[in-house]
Design an enzyme around this catalytic site. Structure first.
Site, PDB file in Angstrom:
ATOM      1  N   LYS B  91      -5.404  22.482 -61.931  1.00 11.88           N
ATOM      2  CA  LYS B  91      -5.806  21.813 -63.174  1.00 11.88           C
ATOM      3  C   LYS B  91      -4.625  21.259 -63.971  1.00 11.88           C
ATOM      4  CE  LYS B  91     -10.328  22.658 -62.872  1.00 11.88           C
ATOM      5  NZ  LYS B  91     -11.313  21.572 -62.710  1.00 11.88           N
ATOM      6  N   GLU B 113     -13.234  20.955 -72.250  1.00  7.72           N
ATOM      7  CA  GLU B 113     -14.299  21.852 -71.825  1.00  7.72           C
ATOM      8  C   GLU B 113     -13.703  22.726 -70.738  1.00  7.72           C
ATOM      9  OE1 GLU B 113     -13.690  19.038 -70.455  1.00  7.72           O
ATOM     10  OE2 GLU B 113     -13.823  19.506 -68.325  1.00  7.72           O
ATOM     11  N   SER B 380      -6.975  25.809 -54.317  1.00  7.36           N
ATOM     12  CA  SER B 380      -6.925  25.216 -55.659  1.00  7.36           C
ATOM     13  C   SER B 380      -6.526  26.183 -56.764  1.00  7.36           C
ATOM     14  CB  SER B 380      -8.275  24.587 -56.005  1.00  7.36           C
ATOM     15  OG  SER B 380      -9.301  25.552 -55.956  1.00  7.36           O
TER      16      SER B 380
HETATM   17  C1  PLP Z   1      -9.317  27.142 -59.050  1.00  5.69           C
HETATM   18  C2  PLP Z   1     -10.375  26.131 -59.250  1.00  5.69           C
HETATM   19  N1  PLP Z   1     -10.799  25.395 -58.209  1.00  5.69           N
HETATM   20  C3  PLP Z   1     -11.762  24.481 -58.342  1.00  5.69           C
HETATM   21  C4  PLP Z   1     -12.402  24.254 -59.538  1.00  5.69           C
HETATM   22  C5  PLP Z   1     -13.521  23.271 -59.585  1.00  5.69           C
HETATM   23  O1  PLP Z   1     -13.215  22.080 -60.213  1.00  5.69           O
HETATM   24  P1  PLP Z   1     -12.972  20.759 -59.382  1.00  5.69           P
HETATM   25  O2  PLP Z   1     -14.130  20.574 -58.472  1.00  5.69           O
HETATM   26  O3  PLP Z   1     -12.876  19.706 -60.423  1.00  5.69           O
HETATM   27  O4  PLP Z   1     -11.718  20.908 -58.643  1.00  5.69           O
HETATM   28  C6  PLP Z   1     -11.993  24.979 -60.660  1.00  5.69           C
HETATM   29  C7  PLP Z   1     -12.631  24.728 -61.954  1.00  5.69           C
HETATM   30  O5  PLP Z   1     -12.609  25.445 -62.884  1.00  5.69           O
HETATM   31  C8  PLP Z   1     -10.959  25.937 -60.504  1.00  5.69           C
HETATM   32  O6  PLP Z   1     -10.547  26.677 -61.547  1.00  5.69           O
END
Ligand code: PLP
Lengths: 262, 397
Positions: B91, B113, B380
């Protein structure tokens, strides 16, 4: 643009008589379908010049807490989109007042823009107010509303550029919705100075479009003041609040209290 | 054919656009213009790259996970370690970019948000770094299941507002942030946390995250001498997935897989599998797939993972799905939790529950791909924020 508009005709009638106009919002299905139809008819019979009938929607980003809660209650009580048309029919059979439906755009897309417009027209509605549809995205709606001669109301705001103000006025039919303040629906103690600026902006386009001021209006003085420089005042949350507090009777009293035609 | 990579909106095929109140258009125009100028400005790009080097900790590394891969058929598995970024997830890539734009626009207040709290934490972090006021909207349900992140945001100086309307999750947090923005648009930048929302957000947020795939593509070539057979990422709004995919969109031999939350299972109605079970519609300012009933009312999503618990998805994913360029599949809560434990116990890496959906996807996908294939996963985020949920789920304490 206003030649065939039922809404513009209603506003012009009052203007010609030297009087202001009151546009009143009420959410369909709140607290249930029959009660909302009765409320809408009573509003029209007691001083509302144009009815703004709100369709409940799950994600109403332009609405403050009063309307959010009322429309959430309508949905929880089982409101279905297809009930809209019969409800309009019942209202337009009872009163002459033009009925504008206020709806977020996704329900219309899912119903089908053309079919929605046709069913509106068949039910006797005047047209639509679309808070989250800007003229740039409105292609299909512009086309069918032209064909069916339905009113359509776009928003003009304190931050709209001259060019966008011009487009909103050119493409609206009935009136342009002058957003009085930067914010969402809900009563405010003061209607912004900004409202005058927006109406000024609408007047300075070359469209002759009507300007109705909405967002935050809840008192007799505000309705009067707005009608000194605009073609109508739009009131929503204050009516819903009155109904919440004292039912149909309190709503009727609020309409009579705010009616600028006396 | 033109490159898929070059699509810059406002529309991705029939998706995207701007379905918002007129009150926001001036701010969206200002943002679009500020971003257009910044994107072409080498000093902006240098400033962002320098921040990433000295603050985020970029480039993030690639880790090959051999013990984990033993459970995924005959494939090699590589992780792009966005969990090692400062604040613990991808993020921050987007947040630092948008915070610099807020500064350029002279806006002193940011709102955001958050679902899992990772975007909120990253936003609160950037606000602290740049001296901005920060308000984070978070569904009340999420403030409970991600309580640690609420504490982090408050410690960083942000105000956290628990949103009590609707499903009290991410969808409603976005509604409340949009309402705040409509009222305060002149002083406030809405730092949207995923590739959804009105133009220019889907394009701009994607661009800020595309560093993930750009780095990873080069790292695969430099360190291993090949491009992966397939990419895998979890999809909530879709930012980490598109961040990884974007640099590879025109590499036709690289298959793209996004994994959505199937919640209690694809056969139930408690899921967040928007691209699998949704229909095109308008939510939060853009046309895209979304979960909705026949009247166009949004249906509440369900997932054990707060960050994937969202009934919408970014428009570019809807476009890639329709084109057949990317595949989207569902992963249940149980599958995700079991993959979370597996990565923890085979590799010593505890992923976020969101991320675990991608890992569970890899365990299945690996068995379908030809022997010797390779899968690059966007790791992620890290799982620290999820310890309470995991402890409860596995009965650890
Ligand atoms: C670690 C992590 N991965 C994925 C996501 C999902 O969001 P996005 O699909 O925008 O990557 C989030 C959202 O809070 C997250 O914290």
């Amino acid at each position: 643009m206003n030649g065939t508009s039922k809404t513009a005709a209603a506003l012009a009638n009052n203007r010609d008589a030297g009087q202001g106009s009151l546009i009143g919002y009420f959410p369909l299905g709140y607290p249930n379908l029959d009660a909302s139809v009765d409320a809408a008819i009573a509003m029209c019979q007691n001083g509302v010049d144009v009815l703004e009938l709100g369709i409940p929607y799950s994600d109403p980003v332009m609405d403050g807490i009063v309307i959010q809660e009322a429309t959430a209650e309508a949905l929880a009580n089982g409101f279905k989109l297809k009930q809209t048309f019969d409800a309009i029919r019942r209202i337009t059979e009872a009163v002459e007042t033009p009925v504008l439906v206020m709806t977020y755009w996704n329900p219309v897309i899912q119903y089908g823009v053309e079919k929605f417009a046709e069913d509106l027209s068949d039910a006797g509605a005047a047209g639509l107010i679309t808070p989250d549809l800007i003229p740039d995205e409105a292609g299909e709606w512009l086309e069918v509303s032209n064909r069916l001669e339905l009113d359509r109301v776009f928003l003009a705001t304190p931050t709209s550029s001259e060019k966008r103000m011009q487009a909103a006025c050119e493409l609206s039919r009935g009136f342009a919705y002058a957003v009085s303040t930067m914010g969402i629906t809900g009563a405010r103690t003061e209607v912004d100075q900004l409202a005058r600026q927006v109406v000024q902006g609408i007047r300075s386009t070359n469209t002759n479009q009507n300007a109705a001021v909405g967002i935050g209006i809840s008192t007799t003085d505000q309705v009067k003041e707005v009608n000194e420089y605009a073609d109508a005042a739009i009131v929503g949350s204050a009516f819903v609040k009155a109904y919440q507090a004292g039912g149909l009777q309190a709503l009727i009293e609020k309409v009579i209290e705010l009616d600028p035609k006396k | 054919m033109t490159n898929l990579r070059d699509e810059t909106g406002p529309y991705f095929g029939e998706y995207g656009g701007r379905f918002v109140p007129e009150s926001l258009i001036a701010a969206l125009d200002e943002l679009e213009e500020t971003y257009r100028v910044a994107k072409a400005d080498p000093t902006f790009q240098l400033e962002l790259a320098e921040l990433h080097r000295t603050y985020t900790g970029r480039p993030s590394i690639i880790t090959e996970v051999k013990r984990f891969a033993e459970h995924a058929g005959d494939v090699r598995v590589f992780l792009k370690r966005e969990d090692l970024n400062h604040t613990g997830s991808h993020k921050i890539n987007n947040v630092l970019g948008q915070a610099l734009l807020a500064k350029r626009m002279g806006k002193k207040r940011i709102i955001a948000e958050t679902g899992a709290g990772q975007h909120g934490v990253a936003s609160a972090t950037a606000a602290a770094l740049f001296g901005l006021d920060c308000v984070v909207y978070m569904g009340e349900v999420d403030t409970e299941r991600q309580a640690l992140n609420v504490a982090r945001m408050r410690l960083l100086g942000a105000e956290v507002v628990a949103v009590k309307t609707g499903s009290r999750t991410l969808k409603d947090a976005i509604n409340e942030a949009l309402r705040d923005w409509v009222a305060n648009v002149e002083t406030t930048h809405y730092l949207l946390g995923t590739v959804a929302g009105p133009h220019p957000f889907p394009t701009m947020v994607r661009d800020f995250h595309s560093v993930i795939g750009t780095e990873a593509r080069q790292q695969m070539l430099d360190e291993f001498g090949f491009l992966p057979t397939a990419l895998a990422a979890c999809v909530g709004g879709g930012s980490n997935a598109i961040g990884l995919f974007h640099a590879f969109l025109d590499d036709e031999d690289v298959a793209l897989y996004g994994f959505e939350a199937a919640g209690e299972g694809m056969h139930t109605d408690k899921h967040a599998a928007t691209l699998n079970y949704g229909r095109p519609g308008v939510l939060h300012g853009a046309r895209s797939y979304m979960l909705q009933d026949e009247d166009g009312q949004t249906i509440e999503s369900h997932s054990i993972s707060a960050g994937l618990d969202y009934p919408g998805v970014g428009p570019e994913h809807s476009w890639l799905k329709d084109l057949g360029r990317a595949n989207y599949r569902g992963i249940s809560d149980d599958e995700a939790m079991s993959a979370l434990r597996l990565l923890s116990q085979t590799e010593g890496i505890i992923p976020a529950i969101e991320t675990a959906h991608a890992l569970a996807g890899v365990l299945k996908l690996g068995k379908e791909l030809a022997p010797g294939s390779s899968i690059l996963v966007n790791l992620s985020g890290r799982g620290d924020k999820d310890m309470e949920t995991a402890a409860k789920y596995f009965g650890l304490i």
